[in-house]
Design a protein around this motif. Structure first.
Motif, PDB file in Angstrom:
ATOM      1  N   ILE A   1     -13.497   2.863  10.477  1.00 11.33           N
ATOM      2  CA  ILE A   1     -12.191   3.399  10.103  1.00 11.33           C
ATOM      3  C   ILE A   1     -11.405   2.328   9.340  1.00 11.33           C
ATOM      4  O   ILE A   1     -11.441   1.143   9.685  1.00 11.33           O
ATOM      5  CB  ILE A   1     -11.403   3.878  11.345  1.00 11.33           C
ATOM      6  CG1 ILE A   1     -10.139   4.625  10.916  1.00 11.33           C
ATOM      7  CG2 ILE A   1     -11.068   2.720  12.288  1.00 11.33           C
ATOM      8  CD1 ILE A   1      -9.458   5.383  12.040  1.00 11.33           C
ATOM      9  N   ILE A   2     -10.749   2.742   8.272  1.00 17.01           N
ATOM     10  CA  ILE A   2      -9.844   1.872   7.515  1.00 17.01           C
ATOM     11  C   ILE A   2      -8.433   2.377   7.794  1.00 17.01           C
ATOM     12  O   ILE A   2      -8.022   3.430   7.291  1.00 17.01           O
ATOM     13  CB  ILE A   2     -10.149   1.909   6.003  1.00 17.01           C
ATOM     14  CG1 ILE A   2     -11.580   1.446   5.723  1.00 17.01           C
ATOM     15  CG2 ILE A   2      -9.144   1.054   5.221  1.00 17.01           C
ATOM     16  CD1 ILE A   2     -11.857   0.002   6.023  1.00 17.01           C
ATOM     17  N   LYS A   3      -7.700   1.629   8.607  1.00 18.26           N
ATOM     18  CA  LYS A   3      -6.392   2.111   9.062  1.00 18.26           C
ATOM     19  C   LYS A   3      -5.435   2.378   7.900  1.00 18.26           C
ATOM     20  O   LYS A   3      -4.607   3.292   7.973  1.00 18.26           O
ATOM     21  CB  LYS A   3      -5.781   1.112  10.042  1.00 18.26           C
ATOM     22  CG  LYS A   3      -6.520   1.047  11.378  1.00 18.26           C
ATOM     23  CD  LYS A   3      -5.808   0.159  12.375  1.00 18.26           C
ATOM     24  CE  LYS A   3      -6.051  -1.304  12.076  1.00 18.26           C
ATOM     25  NZ  LYS A   3      -5.493  -2.174  13.144  1.00 18.26           N
ATOM     26  N   GLU A   4      -5.572   1.603   6.842  1.00 11.76           N
ATOM     27  CA  GLU A   4      -4.670   1.790   5.690  1.00 11.76           C
ATOM     28  C   GLU A   4      -4.867   3.134   4.998  1.00 11.76           C
ATOM     29  O   GLU A   4      -3.983   3.587   4.260  1.00 11.76           O
ATOM     30  CB  GLU A   4      -4.878   0.657   4.676  1.00 11.76           C
ATOM     31  CG  GLU A   4      -4.445  -0.718   5.163  1.00 11.76           C
ATOM     32  CD  GLU A   4      -5.531  -1.422   5.972  1.00 11.76           C
ATOM     33  OE1 GLU A   4      -5.347  -2.623   6.249  1.00 11.76           O
ATOM     34  OE2 GLU A   4      -6.545  -0.777   6.328  1.00 11.76           O
ATOM     35  N   MET A   5      -5.995   3.781   5.228  1.00  9.00           N
ATOM     36  CA  MET A   5      -6.261   5.075   4.594  1.00  9.00           C
ATOM     37  C   MET A   5      -5.737   6.243   5.412  1.00  9.00           C
ATOM     38  O   MET A   5      -5.698   7.370   4.921  1.00  9.00           O
ATOM     39  CB  MET A   5      -7.767   5.251   4.366  1.00  9.00           C
ATOM     40  CG  MET A   5      -8.340   4.369   3.277  1.00  9.00           C
ATOM     41  SD  MET A   5     -10.112   4.666   2.988  1.00  9.00           S
ATOM     42  CE  MET A   5     -10.104   6.339   2.308  1.00  9.00           C
ATOM     43  N   ILE A   6      -5.360   5.999   6.661  1.00  8.50           N
ATOM     44  CA  ILE A   6      -4.939   7.085   7.543  1.00  8.50           C
ATOM     45  C   ILE A   6      -3.447   7.351   7.367  1.00  8.50           C
ATOM     46  O   ILE A   6      -2.627   6.448   7.581  1.00  8.50           O
ATOM     47  CB  ILE A   6      -5.237   6.730   9.018  1.00  8.50           C
ATOM     48  CG1 ILE A   6      -6.695   6.284   9.187  1.00  8.50           C
ATOM     49  CG2 ILE A   6      -4.912   7.914   9.923  1.00  8.50           C
ATOM     50  CD1 ILE A   6      -7.718   7.309   8.823  1.00  8.50           C
ATOM     51  N   PRO A   7      -3.055   8.562   6.985  1.00  7.37           N
ATOM     52  CA  PRO A   7      -1.643   8.847   6.739  1.00  7.37           C
ATOM     53  C   PRO A   7      -0.806   8.979   8.004  1.00  7.37           C
ATOM     54  O   PRO A   7       0.414   8.830   7.967  1.00  7.37           O
ATOM     55  CB  PRO A   7      -1.686  10.176   5.971  1.00  7.37           C
ATOM     56  CG  PRO A   7      -2.955  10.825   6.411  1.00  7.37           C
ATOM     57  CD  PRO A   7      -3.924   9.703   6.657  1.00  7.37           C
ATOM     58  N   GLU A   8      -1.438   9.241   9.128  1.00  9.48           N
ATOM     59  CA  GLU A   8      -0.705   9.452  10.372  1.00  9.48           C
ATOM     60  C   GLU A   8      -0.635   8.155  11.180  1.00  9.48           C
ATOM     61  O   GLU A   8      -1.479   7.266  11.019  1.00  9.48           O
ATOM     62  CB  GLU A   8      -1.394  10.537  11.206  1.00  9.48           C
ATOM     63  CG  GLU A   8      -2.819  10.168  11.608  1.00  9.48           C
ATOM     64  CD  GLU A   8      -3.639  11.350  12.069  1.00  9.48           C
ATOM     65  OE1 GLU A   8      -4.246  11.254  13.150  1.00  9.48           O
ATOM     66  OE2 GLU A   8      -3.681  12.360  11.347  1.00  9.48           O
ATOM     67  N   PRO A   9       0.351   7.990  12.039  1.00  6.87           N
ATOM     68  CA  PRO A   9       0.445   6.785  12.876  1.00  6.87           C
ATOM     69  C   PRO A   9      -0.746   6.698  13.832  1.00  6.87           C
ATOM     70  O   PRO A   9      -1.182   7.697  14.390  1.00  6.87           O
ATOM     71  CB  PRO A   9       1.754   6.989  13.658  1.00  6.87           C
ATOM     72  CG  PRO A   9       2.483   8.058  12.933  1.00  6.87           C
ATOM     73  CD  PRO A   9       1.471   8.913  12.273  1.00  6.87           C
TER      74      PRO A   9
END
Length: 268
Positions: free
Chosen positions: A212-220
Motif C-alpha cells: 500500500i502507498i498511503k499517499e495514493m489513498i484519498p481517505e484517512p
C-alpha cells in the motif's frame, strides 16, 4: 462496450479478515475477479477454500522464495495432486528474491523455482512470478525451462528496468504479463518503463494486504500499519491511465482482454 470491470491480478486474500466485507467493498469499486496466491503449503487449502466461497477468487498455489525453508518433503507430489484435481488451480506465488537471499540461499531458490515451473508446464497452468534483484536469472531460467513448451506467466508487482522488460517481451511476447501494483505505478523511475510496455502486456493488482502507498489513498488511514485491499485497485488503474495517456474505457477494455487471454476459462 461493457461496463468497466477491473480484475485484481495478484493478491493474498487468505491473509485478510472479514473477507465477505472486503469482497463487497471491492465489488462496489468495480473489482470483480481476484487471482489469489498461496505462498507456502500451509495456506494452500485456505486459498482453495476461498474459491469454494466465491468462484471469482481464482486460486494459485506455490512456494514463495521467502518460505522455502518451511517446505516439507513431498510438497511436489502434494502440489501436483491438487493441480490434477482441477484444471482451474494455477501456480503461484513462485520465483526468486536475491535481495532476501538470507531467507533461502540463491541456489535453493533457483531449484524450487525450476521445479515449480516444470509442474506448471506439466499441467499447462498459468504462473505468478515474484522477482526481486534477480531479473537476469529469472529470464535465463524461463528461457531454459520453457524451451520446448510454454505457459502464460505474470510478473507480479513489476518494477524491472527497461532492458529486462525488453528481453522478456522479445522472448515471451505472447506469454508475459507485467502486473502493476501501487508500488509499480507510484515510483517515478519506473513510470518511464510503463510508458513503453505495450498495453497488451499489462495487468494491474493490489497484492493485498501488502504494497500500500498511503499517499495514493484519498481517505484517512487511522491504522499505524494500514492494509491494502482490492477496493483500492481503481487507484492503480487511474494512475496507469495517466502514465499511458489512455482513456479509462480503452484501458479497462484491454486489461479485460489481457486477463481473458491468460485465463480463458475464467468467467470474467
Amino acid at each position: 462496450m461493457r461496463a468497466r470491470t477491473l480484475l485484481d491480478a495478484h493478491c493474498h486474500l487468505q491473509e485478510i479478515n472479514i473477507i465477505e466485507r472486503v469482497l463487497e467493498e471491492a465489488n462496489r469499486a468495480g473489482v470483480t475477479d481476484f487471482i489469489c496466491n498461496g505462498i507456502q503449503e500451509n495456506d494452500w487449502n485456505q486459498v482453495l477454500e476461498l474459491n469454494i466461497i466465491n468462484s471469482r477468487i481464482i486460486p494459485c498455489i506455490g512456494i514463495h522464495p521467502w518460505y522455502i525453508n518451511s517446505a516439507i518433503d513431498g510438497w511436489e507430489e502434494r502440489m501436483e495432486a491438487l493441480l490434477a484435481s482441477s484444471n482451474k488451480i494455477y501456480v503461484g506465488e513462485i520465483g526468486l528474491d536475491h535481495y532476501k537471499s538470507k531467507l533461502a540461499p540463491k541456489m535453493l531458490q533457483e531449484d524450487f523455482f525450476r521445479r515449480q515451473i516444470r509442474i506448471a508446464l506439466k499441467y499447462r497452468r498459468l504462473m505468478s512470478i515474484h522477482c526481486v534483484s534477480a531479473f537476469g536469472k529469472v529470464i535465463k531460467i524461463l528461457r531454459q525451462e520453457m524451451k520446448n513448451s510454454r505457459v502464460p506467466f505474470i510478473m507480479h508487482s513489476y518494477e524491472g528496468p527497461w532492458e529486462m522488460t525488453q528481453e522478456l517481451l522479445a522472448h515471451f511476447p505472447n506469454e508475459v504479463m507485467f502486473s502493476l501494483s501501487m508500488v509499480s505505478v507510484w515510483k517515478a523511475k519506473h513510470q518511464s518503463v510503463i510508458e513503453r510496455i505495450p498495453l497488451t502486456n499489462i495487468l494491474i493488482e493490489t497484492d493485498s494486504p501488502s504494497q500500500i502507498i498511503k499517499e495514493m489513498i484519498p481517505e484517512p488511514l487511522e491504522e499505524e500499519k494500514p492494509q491494502n485491499f482490492p477496493k483500492y485497485l481503481p487507484l492503480v488503474f487511474s494512475q496507469l491511465c495517466r502514465i499511458k495517456n489512455s482513456s479509462e474505457e480503452e484501458t479497462a477494455e484491454q486489461l479485460y482482454h489481457n486477463f481473458q487471454k491468460i485465463l480463458p476459462d475464467a468467467h470474467v
